[in-house]
Design a protein around this motif. Sequence first.
Motif, PDB file in Angstrom:
ATOM      1  N   ILE A 163      -2.128   2.994   3.747  1.00 38.40           N
ATOM      2  CA  ILE A 163      -3.383   3.194   4.404  1.00 38.40           C
ATOM      3  C   ILE A 163      -3.352   2.811   5.759  1.00 38.40           C
ATOM      4  N   GLY A 164      -2.550   1.544   6.227  1.00 33.62           N
ATOM      5  CA  GLY A 164      -2.541   1.136   7.699  1.00 33.62           C
ATOM      6  C   GLY A 164      -1.895   2.061   8.443  1.00 33.62           C
ATOM      7  N   THR A 165      -0.659   2.718   7.721  1.00 35.72           N
ATOM      8  CA  THR A 165       0.176   3.532   8.440  1.00 35.72           C
ATOM      9  C   THR A 165      -0.602   4.966   8.906  1.00 35.72           C
ATOM     10  N   VAL A 166      -1.403   5.564   7.905  1.00 33.48           N
ATOM     11  CA  VAL A 166      -2.362   6.496   8.328  1.00 33.48           C
ATOM     12  C   VAL A 166      -3.323   6.234   9.567  1.00 33.48           C
ATOM     13  N   LEU A 167      -3.975   4.840   9.468  1.00 36.66           N
ATOM     14  CA  LEU A 167      -5.046   4.635  10.501  1.00 36.66           C
ATOM     15  C   LEU A 167      -4.269   4.309  11.786  1.00 36.66           C
ATOM     16  N   ALA A 214      -1.360  10.206  19.414  1.00 30.51           N
ATOM     17  CA  ALA A 214      -1.016   9.807  18.036  1.00 30.51           C
ATOM     18  C   ALA A 214       0.388   8.964  18.031  1.00 30.51           C
ATOM     19  N   THR A 215       0.417   8.082  17.593  1.00 30.88           N
ATOM     20  CA  THR A 215       1.613   7.215  17.348  1.00 30.88           C
ATOM     21  C   THR A 215       2.563   7.781  16.175  1.00 30.88           C
ATOM     22  N   SER A 216       3.908   7.660  16.587  1.00 32.60           N
ATOM     23  CA  SER A 216       4.912   8.071  15.694  1.00 32.60           C
ATOM     24  C   SER A 216       4.789   7.582  14.305  1.00 32.60           C
ATOM     25  N   ALA A 259       4.082   3.505  13.380  1.00 31.22           N
ATOM     26  CA  ALA A 259       2.918   3.180  12.500  1.00 31.22           C
ATOM     27  C   ALA A 259       3.441   2.702  11.400  1.00 31.22           C
ATOM     28  N   LEU A 260       4.557   3.071  10.634  1.00 26.85           N
ATOM     29  CA  LEU A 260       4.946   2.563   9.348  1.00 26.85           C
ATOM     30  C   LEU A 260       5.340   1.056   9.509  1.00 26.85           C
ATOM     31  N   PHE A 261       6.343   0.842  10.749  1.00 30.12           N
ATOM     32  CA  PHE A 261       6.804  -0.250  10.879  1.00 30.12           C
ATOM     33  C   PHE A 261       5.735  -1.376  11.212  1.00 30.12           C
ATOM     34  N   THR A 262       4.816  -1.064  12.062  1.00 32.59           N
ATOM     35  CA  THR A 262       3.651  -1.949  12.391  1.00 32.59           C
ATOM     36  C   THR A 262       2.809  -2.427  11.215  1.00 32.59           C
TER      37      THR A 262
END
Length: 441
Positions: free
Chosen positions: A19-23, A35-37, A41-44
Amino acid sequence: MLRQPARVVAAGFGLAIAIGTVLLMLPVSSESGEATSWVSALFTSTSAVTVTGLFVVDTPTHWSTFGELVLLGLFQVGGFGIMTFASLLGLLVTRRLGLRMQRSAQAETKTLGLGDVRRVVLGVIALSLLVEAVTAVLLTARFATGYDEPFGSAVYLGIFHAVSAFNNAGFVLYSDSLMGFATDPWICLPIVAAFVLGGLGFPVLFELVRHLRRQQRRWSLHIRITLGAYAALSVVGPVAIIGFEWDNPATLGPHGVGGKLLAGFVQGMSPRTSGFNVLDVGAMQPASLLMSDVLMFIGGGSAGTAGGIKVTTFALLAFVMLAEIRGEPHVHVLGRKLPPEVHRQALTVVLAGVGLVLAATLALLVMTPFKLDDVLFEAVSAFATVGLSTGITPELPAAAQILLVVLMFVGRIGPITFASALALRERGRRYDLPEERPIVG
């Protein structure tokens, strides 16, 4: 939960990360409106949910206010989930083993009642909000009066950093982390107090509260080991950093005596695993990096927001070694005898952690051009969910960043579920094999 605790914990954290990655990939989450890659996004998102603090993009400049609020929500949910899941699993293990030892008829259920779950969840919520609120008030007052921040901005900064501190997340709304506040005790000390309380763990804090209310006079073995080991390492860390960095012109050198002591204290406490840094980690002496590696790997208290193998595990192995050196047939700790299965569980958790860190370090050395000190530091920081870095994280290739994502995820949920699974899988044998001693050493 008893039958598949690892799946429950992993699924919960995995869903939050997704969910965090999508947001975070949404254009509204970035300052530029682009848009962030998915890798960033997944790493963060993983770093936030596992309350690590490593980042591949600069937090205050890359993320918009919406993106920062997403991060705050992720590490709040992550910290709450860690304390809740770990406390429930610890209670579950204690309840099962305790009932089994008593040979009670209820031992066959091996479950937790709704009252137990409610008590733990409400306790974690109340404790988290109380510590975060007190810390936020102190930081807000300092930002408003000492740095002329508008009241609204001071409140926002105070809340963000208070939540980040208690959850040991290490996310900061300043590009240089807390280096700009290295000699300010009104910023540093509330943050240190918050991440120490979060790192001790809910069971310890809950027992301390009961003791202060005189509802419990005798401290359990767990709290005595945790507080003792935590206190000892909280002296070793700052003393080592202050000693190694005292004359380093790139770290403590430019500060006065008072500033050196404060900054060295904060930096020595941070590897326990808050991830805040008041010194340039990349400019620290090799001895300081190695000491930080050790402190990060050990981590904090069980069922807390800190990572690592936990101070209790480290202390138990030290007692096992001491008993073996003395030639004693049993391990005694503070007036209590440790069962043999606890020795094996502690040893298994430590060796599994060492193996995982070494494998990740080797892989990073192959994939990147960085030297061993930097790569080892990065691997330990990710596994122990600390968030400190020598500055190489944004420069890592995508494959290496994905490896760190896996390491953060496994490092966060692994020790919790692994230790509980070892305890819950205990079973007796109806026969034993002939004994034979191989040569050791």
